[in-house]
Design a protein around this motif. Sequence first.
Motif, short mmCIF file in Angstrom:
data_model
loop_
_atom_site.label_atom_id
_atom_site.label_comp_id
_atom_site.label_asym_id
_atom_site.label_seq_id
_atom_site.Cartn_x
_atom_site.Cartn_y
_atom_site.Cartn_z
N UNK A 250 0.82 -1.21 0.00
CA UNK A 250 0.00 0.00 0.00
C UNK A 250 0.86 1.26 0.00
N UNK A 251 0.29 2.37 -0.46
CA UNK A 251 1.01 3.65 -0.40
C UNK A 251 1.29 4.06 1.05
N UNK A 252 2.25 4.94 1.22
CA UNK A 252 2.61 5.44 2.54
C UNK A 252 2.16 6.90 2.68
N UNK A 253 1.67 7.23 3.86
CA UNK A 253 1.20 8.58 4.15
C UNK A 253 1.92 9.10 5.38
N UNK A 254 2.44 10.32 5.29
CA UNK A 254 3.08 10.97 6.43
C UNK A 254 2.26 12.19 6.83
N UNK A 255 1.85 12.25 8.10
CA UNK A 255 1.07 13.36 8.63
C UNK A 255 1.97 14.30 9.43
N UNK B 195 -3.42 1.70 4.60
CA UNK B 195 -2.15 2.27 4.18
C UNK B 195 -1.10 2.04 5.25
N UNK B 196 0.14 2.35 4.90
CA UNK B 196 1.19 2.48 5.89
C UNK B 196 1.25 3.96 6.27
N UNK B 197 0.95 4.25 7.53
CA UNK B 197 0.80 5.64 7.93
C UNK B 197 1.79 6.01 9.03
N UNK B 198 2.22 7.26 8.98
CA UNK B 198 3.21 7.79 9.91
C UNK B 198 2.76 9.18 10.36
N UNK B 199 3.10 9.55 11.58
CA UNK B 199 2.85 10.90 12.08
C UNK B 199 4.08 11.33 12.88
N UNK C 84 9.18 7.41 -1.43
CA UNK C 84 8.30 8.59 -1.54
C UNK C 84 6.95 8.36 -0.86
N UNK C 85 6.37 9.45 -0.37
CA UNK C 85 5.14 9.36 0.41
C UNK C 85 4.12 10.39 -0.05
N UNK C 86 2.87 10.14 0.34
CA UNK C 86 1.86 11.18 0.33
C UNK C 86 2.01 11.92 1.65
N UNK C 87 2.08 13.22 1.60
CA UNK C 87 2.33 13.99 2.80
C UNK C 87 1.13 14.91 3.07
N UNK C 88 0.65 14.88 4.32
CA UNK C 88 -0.54 15.62 4.71
C UNK C 88 -0.17 16.51 5.88
N UNK C 89 -0.50 17.81 5.79
CA UNK C 89 -0.15 18.73 6.86
C UNK C 89 -1.28 19.66 7.22
N UNK C 90 -1.46 19.87 8.52
CA UNK C 90 -2.46 20.80 9.03
C UNK C 90 -1.78 22.05 9.58
N UNK C 91 -2.31 23.22 9.25
CA UNK C 91 -1.83 24.49 9.78
C UNK C 91 -0.33 24.65 9.49
N UNK C 92 0.50 24.79 10.52
CA UNK C 92 1.95 24.88 10.33
C UNK C 92 2.47 23.67 9.57
N UNK C 93 1.93 22.48 9.89
CA UNK C 93 2.35 21.27 9.18
C UNK C 93 2.06 21.33 7.70
N UNK C 94 1.02 22.08 7.31
CA UNK C 94 0.72 22.25 5.89
C UNK C 94 1.80 23.06 5.18
N UNK C 95 2.26 24.12 5.83
CA UNK C 95 3.34 24.93 5.26
C UNK C 95 4.61 24.09 5.14
N UNK C 96 4.94 23.35 6.19
CA UNK C 96 6.14 22.51 6.15
C UNK C 96 6.02 21.46 5.05
N UNK C 97 4.84 20.87 4.91
CA UNK C 97 4.62 19.85 3.87
C UNK C 97 4.86 20.45 2.48
N UNK C 98 4.33 21.64 2.26
CA UNK C 98 4.48 22.30 0.96
C UNK C 98 5.94 22.70 0.72
N UNK C 99 6.58 23.23 1.74
CA UNK C 99 7.98 23.64 1.67
C UNK C 99 8.86 22.44 1.36
#
Length: 514
Positions: A144-149, A171-175, A242-257
Amino acid sequence: METLSYGLAPFCYVVNSKLNLSERCFNSRQLGFPNAGNHGIHNFNTVSRFYNIERGHRSLNTLRGFKQNNSKVYSGGYDGFVIDDEGDVTDISGIEQPAAKVRIPGLPNEAKGESGAVIRSCYWKWKPKLNVHYEKAGCENLESPQILFLPGFGVGAFHYEKQMKDLGRDFRVWALDFLGQGMSLPFEDPTLQSKEGGASNGKTSSWGFGDEAEPWAEKLVYSMDLWQDQVRYFIEKVIGEPVYIVGNSLGGFVALYFAACNPHLVKGVTLLNATPFWGFLPNPVRNPGLAKVFPWAGTFPLPPRVKSLTELLWEKISDPKSIAEILKQVYADHSTKVDNVFLHIVETTRHPAAAASFASIMFAPQAELSFDDALSRCRANNVSICLMYGKEDPWVRPIWGFQVKTKVPEAPYYQISPAGHCPHDEVPEVINFLLRGWIKNLESQGSYSLPLLDDSNSTNFTIAKELEFMREGSKKSVMVKYVAGNSSFTLWDRIRSYYTNSEAKLKNLALKSQ
């Protein structure tokens, strides 16, 4: 009523109109911090604790009084089913589109034998004295794909418990806890204390206020650039692909960066009410001359004046009453129970390094790339982006989501209401449903349409659907507005949308009063 289903190895669900999903039982991790001297990667088994989340239901009258349409199956639909198609909803561009009520799965109900994924708490030694805390689930889903929160400011991996236990089944999920937050705080004081130093105001000693920095902390600053590096090394050394990366608030900026700097390590980015800016001081790379004007930029030890200011602010910010008020502000539905989140935040504030770490974060320089620059670079590198925003966010208001959409018009945009700054915790059923569908769309290279769509080739429209799900034996629902790939937002569109929504609310109030 017709069934919508999907399958992506190794996950596949069968759903029908008689499916009953009710309350959810959570396994939360034991609070506390590891002892100094732990090295490498350590696993800690999940400690069970029963804990209920319940939210009130806010009635939605948007669909009332419009014409009725026949139900239909969506092409490449997603783990839910149509209840009915009723009415028209005016979109942001003023174009009316048919709306539908769609039932989606609830969270796994462990009390009734629906197993959620087991969450494991781990540590990864990245730098001396700086062990990174993270959580993982679904490691058995090898194909399965991997997701990093990535979490927002002031919280940590615990804020994604509802994603880990649910999405970890497929999925394989990480936070991850960012350095300086959550349980990724240092195990030792980053500064040397003089003999006269020690306790502050007669209370427990606070780390980071000594006379000089320890050798391992001489260049330590809890900044966007540090977190971007942390994410890169974590993916390369721990996750390994490589992962799918999901970020909320500050985590969203870091994910995009991070995606802008490392597109080869990213399969897609989902922004959950991402903050569009972070940091007040100029970046020394982008503005070297201006940066020299500021004598201190988040390094250790904290200067005496900053120490005094920090102690005043920290006394207020770390007060449990203040924490409770902030949580009340950012959740749209005040019946949402946030006990687990509250306890984890309070526990973090009691760490001896917390106050100085907070000051370092607040005085750290801005990132080398601005939010807009990161968006542009991601688009140039064909990084897939998905936008999911809670409409009732008091901080990152809808206008910020609209502005992101205008800069990446091909990105699907989902606006969720009622939902505040943390939609993944407030309406996890909806976020998990949308994430599953978006990832399936990318993994199939577009063979399956995006969530809530019956025509993936449509490029310029807005639709709204009421998503209904079961939670603790009761039906809950929210409205999700989808904006297609090439839809554009103008200032006039936003103004018209605001007045259209206000007019609809006034009409509904008038109908109720009658």
